[in-house]
Design an enzyme around this catalytic site. Structure first.
Site: not given
Length: 404
Positions: A79, A279
């Site tokens: 992430d 992201d």
């Protein structure tokens, strides 16, 4: 924030000082694509709405690492949208959001575990949250690379996607145990809540001279190919263009979207630089609502759009053969005052749902946070560089786009 941004539409025919690490070698990690019956992304549709689109070609990207002595292995969502790495604790049960089939970190079983007193973690994502506490332990990758004193978090309570993984209906019986936060020191929960900064895992690997360079590179493979993350180097054979990252976040200013067809060019300009998260913890592209609506109308050539409850737009499946493309513009970090852009074909912004053959957009309207997620990033090799005077983000199209 978006209310202060005007969308103008027109149509025309370091963060980390460099350190010597001569004996260090990059860490190459396989990036696993996992398809879940409910998406694990941090910012997502609701669980009820996920069922509307969960048979699109969607998946999460994950890496394996080991924690403790002896090593306990976990599969974690990789992430770039957060900075804290966390795993479920033994105290986190199915009632508090950690299903029994997940791997739970056992601090009592690790001789290298060290508690950090009165240092709690409480993090909120786009959907869901996690609560627990920080600790210190050994982290390794396949036993070959080790960071002996890494600050991590052990979660006692979780709300959201990790809790919704379903052992009975999962496609591959591969489960994500937690999150590998690939962000920067100022983006950790501890720092954001006014505490003392610490070095997230990738930054700590560089400072400990385990990896040679303050950079990591992400390639999200499509179909059955294997993706990869390189810690401490970039994927070779690509020419990257760079834009500045914003503060402690892996986000970048976007100045303009542009739709190019064989007949005309439509520009979607912002009156100010607009932050977009780069992201890997999200699947979709989340665009400012006016932009998403205008772009969908221009792509479909329809004034009246149809949206599902999830917010995705119904698209004509013929668009999967479109030769049109979209450009996204960023300020160049190498040439002040200049812009760079990356290009994605319109056909890659449309995906067909298997159960009913309906085609849907892979971008959605958002009223607050704006994100370029995996359905976009899979078409680029993306570099996250935290060396030099300021962090920066680089893009290069994957080979099949370069040759098309």
């Amino acid at each position: 924030m978006w209310k202060k941004i005007i969308l103008l539409i027109s149509t025309s025919v370091a963060l980390v000082a460099s350190l010597p690490a001569s004996n260090a070698k990059p860490i190459h990690l396989q990036l696993q694509n996992t398809k879940q019956s409910s998406s694990f992304e941090k910012r997502s549709l609701s669980r009820k709405e996920i069922s509307l689109i969960n048979d699109l070609d969607l998946g999460e990207v994950a890496v394996k690492l080991q924690i403790g002595t002896p090593a306990q292995e976990f599969l974690l969502l990789f992430d770039t949208g957060s900075a804290d790495t966390w795993v479920p604790s033994q105290q986190c049960t199915s009632k508090t959001g950690c299903p029994d089939f997940l791997k739970h970190y056992d601090s009592m079983a690790s001789s290298s575990y060290r508690a950090i007193d009165n240092d709690k973690l409480s993090i909120t994502y786009g959907i869901g949250s996690a609560d627990g506490h920080y600790f210190e332990d050994v982290v390794s990758f396949g036993g070959d690379y080790t960071n002996k004193k890494q600050i991590l978090a052990s979660v006692d309570k979780a709300v959201g996607s990790i809790s919704h993984q379903d052992e009975s209906s999962d496609v591959d019986h591969v489960f994500l145990d937690g999150i590998f936060g690939a962000g920067l020191p100022g983006g950790t929960v501890r720092a954001l809540q006014g505490g003392e900064e610490y070095d997230p895992l990738i930054v700590a690997l560089y400072k400990s001279k385990t990896i040679p360079n303050p950079v990591f590179s992400v390639y999200i493979a499509q179909d059955d190919a294997e993706g990869s993350v390189i810690l401490g180097d970039v994927h070779p054979g690509y020419n990257f263009i760079y834009t500045a990252a914003l503060g402690a976040r892996w986000s970048a200013h976007v100045t303009e979207f542009q739709l190019q067809t064989s007949k005309n060019t439509t520009n979607f300009k912002f009156n100010q630089k607009t932050p977009f998260g780069i992201d890997t913890g999200s699947n979709f592209m989340y665009l400012p609502a006016p932009l998403a609506t205008s772009l969908a109308k221009s792509i479909t050539q329809q004034e009246k759009l149809i949206q599902e409850k999830s917010g995705v737009y119904i698209m004509d499946c013929q668009l999967q053969d479109s030769v049109d493309f979209v450009k996204i513009f960023f300020p160049s970090s190498d040439f002040p005052g200049k812009s760079i852009y990356i290009t994605i074909p319109v056909k890659e912004l449309v995906s067909k749902r298997e159960d009913d053959g309906q085609c849907l957009s892979l971008f959605l309207p958002s009223s607050d946070k704006f994100i370029l997620g995996n359905m976009f990033l899979r078409h680029f090799v993306t570099v996250f560089d935290f060396g030099g005077k300021a962090p920066r983000i680089g893009f290069a199209p994957v080979k099949h786009l370069e040759s098309s």
